[in-house]
Design a protein around this motif. Sequence first.
Motif, PDB file in Angstrom:
ATOM      1  N   SER A  88       0.809  -1.220   0.000  1.00 37.53           N
ATOM      2  CA  SER A  88       0.000   0.000   0.000  1.00 37.53           C
ATOM      3  C   SER A  88       0.843   1.272   0.000  1.00 37.53           C
ATOM      4  CB  SER A  88      -0.922   0.000   1.225  1.00 37.53           C
ATOM      5  OG  SER A  88      -0.157   0.212   2.400  1.00 37.53           O
ATOM      6  N   TRP A  89       2.153   1.129  -0.236  1.00 34.82           N
ATOM      7  CA  TRP A  89       3.017   2.314  -0.098  1.00 34.82           C
ATOM      8  C   TRP A  89       2.627   3.436  -1.058  1.00 34.82           C
ATOM      9  CZ3 TRP A  89       6.172   4.191  -3.998  1.00 34.82           C
ATOM     10  CH2 TRP A  89       6.411   3.330  -5.084  1.00 34.82           C
ATOM     11  N   ARG A  90       2.153   3.091  -2.262  1.00 35.34           N
ATOM     12  CA  ARG A  90       1.770   4.154  -3.191  1.00 35.34           C
ATOM     13  C   ARG A  90       0.544   4.905  -2.687  1.00 35.34           C
ATOM     14  NH1 ARG A  90       3.796   4.895  -8.194  1.00 35.34           N
ATOM     15  NH2 ARG A  90       5.424   3.437  -8.827  1.00 35.34           N
ATOM     16  N   ARG A  91      -0.420   4.162  -2.164  1.00 38.94           N
ATOM     17  CA  ARG A  91      -1.622   4.827  -1.636  1.00 38.94           C
ATOM     18  C   ARG A  91      -1.257   5.708  -0.457  1.00 38.94           C
ATOM     19  NH1 ARG A  91      -7.078   2.162  -0.821  1.00 38.94           N
ATOM     20  NH2 ARG A  91      -7.413   4.394  -0.561  1.00 38.94           N
ATOM     21  N   ILE A  92      -0.328   5.268   0.358  1.00 39.19           N
ATOM     22  CA  ILE A  92       0.139   6.105   1.469  1.00 39.19           C
ATOM     23  C   ILE A  92       0.734   7.394   0.923  1.00 39.19           C
ATOM     24  CG2 ILE A  92       1.950   6.292   3.224  1.00 39.19           C
ATOM     25  CD1 ILE A  92       1.388   3.335   3.924  1.00 39.19           C
ATOM     26  N   ALA A 143       0.791   4.932 -12.624  1.00 40.51           N
ATOM     27  CA  ALA A 143       1.384   3.696 -12.114  1.00 40.51           C
ATOM     28  C   ALA A 143       0.333   2.585 -12.035  1.00 40.51           C
ATOM     29  CB  ALA A 143       1.982   3.944 -10.727  1.00 40.51           C
ATOM     30  N   ASN A 144       0.844   1.353 -11.856  1.00 42.39           N
ATOM     31  CA  ASN A 144      -0.043   0.209 -11.579  1.00 42.39           C
ATOM     32  C   ASN A 144      -1.057  -0.042 -12.679  1.00 42.39           C
ATOM     33  OD1 ASN A 144       0.881  -0.784  -9.154  1.00 42.39           O
ATOM     34  ND2 ASN A 144      -0.394   0.571  -7.924  1.00 42.39           N
ATOM     35  N   VAL A 145      -0.601  -0.118 -13.914  1.00 45.54           N
ATOM     36  CA  VAL A 145      -1.526  -0.383 -15.014  1.00 45.54           C
ATOM     37  C   VAL A 145      -1.942  -1.846 -14.984  1.00 45.54           C
ATOM     38  CG1 VAL A 145      -1.833  -0.390 -17.518  1.00 45.54           C
ATOM     39  CG2 VAL A 145      -0.450   1.390 -16.433  1.00 45.54           C
ATOM     40  N   SER A 146      -3.244  -2.094 -15.072  1.00 42.36           N
ATOM     41  CA  SER A 146      -3.740  -3.467 -15.197  1.00 42.36           C
ATOM     42  C   SER A 146      -4.840  -3.476 -16.245  1.00 42.36           C
ATOM     43  CB  SER A 146      -4.268  -3.977 -13.854  1.00 42.36           C
ATOM     44  OG  SER A 146      -5.386  -3.209 -13.438  1.00 42.36           O
ATOM     45  N   TYR A 147      -5.190  -4.668 -16.726  1.00 41.13           N
ATOM     46  CA  TYR A 147      -6.138  -4.771 -17.827  1.00 41.13           C
ATOM     47  C   TYR A 147      -7.360  -5.579 -17.409  1.00 41.13           C
ATOM     48  CZ  TYR A 147      -2.192  -2.972 -20.375  1.00 41.13           C
ATOM     49  OH  TYR A 147      -1.142  -2.182 -20.783  1.00 41.13           O
ATOM     50  N   LEU A 148      -8.517  -5.138 -17.887  1.00 41.83           N
ATOM     51  CA  LEU A 148      -9.771  -5.808 -17.548  1.00 41.83           C
ATOM     52  C   LEU A 148     -10.298  -6.685 -18.654  1.00 41.83           C
ATOM     53  CD1 LEU A 148     -10.756  -2.998 -15.601  1.00 41.83           C
ATOM     54  CD2 LEU A 148     -12.410  -4.782 -15.371  1.00 41.83           C
ATOM     55  N   THR A 149     -10.044  -6.308 -19.887  1.00 36.66           N
ATOM     56  CA  THR A 149     -10.555  -7.111 -21.002  1.00 36.66           C
ATOM     57  C   THR A 149      -9.392  -7.392 -21.939  1.00 36.66           C
ATOM     58  OG1 THR A 149     -11.110  -5.205 -22.390  1.00 36.66           O
ATOM     59  CG2 THR A 149     -12.799  -5.965 -20.871  1.00 36.66           C
TER      60      THR A 149
END
Lengths: 448, 169
Positions: A154-158, A205-211
């Motif tokens: 969670s360091w980025r959210r912090i 940051a933190n790119v993710s894909y849904l489809t």
Amino acid sequence: MNSKCYWRRWAAWALLGAVLAPPAALSQTQSESSTPRVQITEGVIEPVSIAFHPFLAGTAHARERGERVASVAANDLVGTGLFRRTNPDAFIETITDFSSRPQFEDWRVIRVEWLVTGESEDTADGRIAVRFRLWDITQQRQALGLRYHGSPQSWRRIAHQMADAIYMHITNEGAYFDSRIAFVEETGPKDARRKRLALMDQDGANVSYLTDTGRLSMTPRFSPSKQQLAYISFRSDRAHVYVAEIDSGKTELIGEFEGTSFAPRFSPESDRVVMSIERDGNTDIYIMDLATRERVRLTRHPAIDTSPSFSPDGRRVAFESDRSGTQQIYIMNADGSRIERVSFGEGRYSTPVWSPRGDLLAFTKQHRGLFHIGLMTPEGQYERLLTGSYHDEGPTWAPNGRVLMFFREFPGESLLPKLYTVDVTGRNLREVPTPHGASDPAWSALLD
Amino acid sequence: MLQTVKLLGAVTVVAALSACSDMDMMSADGSGAAGAAGGSGSTGQPQGTMSYFEREVGDRVFFAFDSHEITDEANVAIAAQAAWLSLFKDATVVVEGHCDERGTREYNLALGARRAAAVKETLMSFGVTEDRIETVSYGKERPVALCSAERCWKQNRRGVSVVRGVPGG
């Protein structure tokens, strides 16, 4: 000197100047007798200088994490265009104890106005903690002191929450850094473009894909309160509305109609989706209850009615319609009654999106061969254009209602679209880093 | 008057193309003993293929900017499509509506649907029954011409009739 008063004045002057003058050139005089903290001359803002002292830590691992956290937070603040980060090479004082007061004069002489000190720890339960203090160098006092505790991941959210706390204190605006963007990643040539839904932090940051790219998927929109996205995907060659669970990736078709469905947006309570449904060439606006799947038709007109957007109180819907001949913006009650035209300028007005503050509509405007992102009040007044290029389209609001993201296409055969942000005064236009081409951004609410 | 002349001309051309020796096995409504859906080779119905339709009959019509109006040229072209469809009764058609890139995404999905519907209505006015026609819209998502100039944009503002139920040829 009251920092809140300065920022209110700055914001008021900037807004007034942007209304009265072309966005690129503002000039006004400061009425303060003392040296102002923010200078607005010829459209240039003098940013506030902030310094991040290296975060203290007991281990090399925790120290390195502290550096990352500070770096992400500083990047958020500098990215607003309102802050300038002082180079650590210029620091005079070295702080070794988190609980001690800084030598304010050492920071004042290098023109630092705000100082962040911090401490990064590994806690006994296998988690991490970060604490920081924000020091007002001018007033020689601590302005903020906060501690965050969470999983190592969670360091980025912090970092974003820390940056939000600092930003809110200094600018008196609402937070927006701890948020995510849903967008469409675009790859491939213009005549065989591949599109898939993606998510990322607002800083890229933190790119993710849904489809996957097997089918065209476009126009994702966040549910305000649930971890869901509404979007459209082409199935059997037709566009249909889907709702996806972000965490599980599970998707559900909700717009199975003859013809096509598209332009979905959630209601503020997240229990309904407003959308366009097309039948026999005619496109109207409907609201569907997600629990009962009942739909209510809001517009009945041979015109194209599309791009609906709820007001934050859920009582009204802004949309675009070409019922007057060209695309213009209209507002109606959420039951379809009292349809009123809102835009009257030259050009085509489309994609209206209500600010989370309820005070403004953002839109796309086409005029004389250019595309613009613009703003107006829901009464249709004080229109101003924030951007202009070959093709700017599709604004989405940051949670604090002060920043917009949109996508920009470029002329020619080979360039992919990219995402940009701009603030409501038209300043600080910046590209958002994405791995490939990107379009159709949607900005989430602040994360829980 | 001029429109009627053009229409008759188009229908005559298609009829003339159909009246060759290979087609002798076909009855007037196109259901030949050799099988209307048969291949283009041995039984010799090269006119009854997708590629013939695309190349010789013409599978597309074009629209003015931000318009779904069927022009005179489009009307003639659709008449030719209808005439072909009247000969090959097993064929169905999916009409695709497309837009150029100079518009916003959702509006273009709706405009593409309008264009497809306009072509469909015109086909029906020339006698093609509704059950043989489907419509889809791709908005601005599937351009064929890629430059950022009117010479490309006008090619993308199109209605394309994709025939099904016949050999590819």
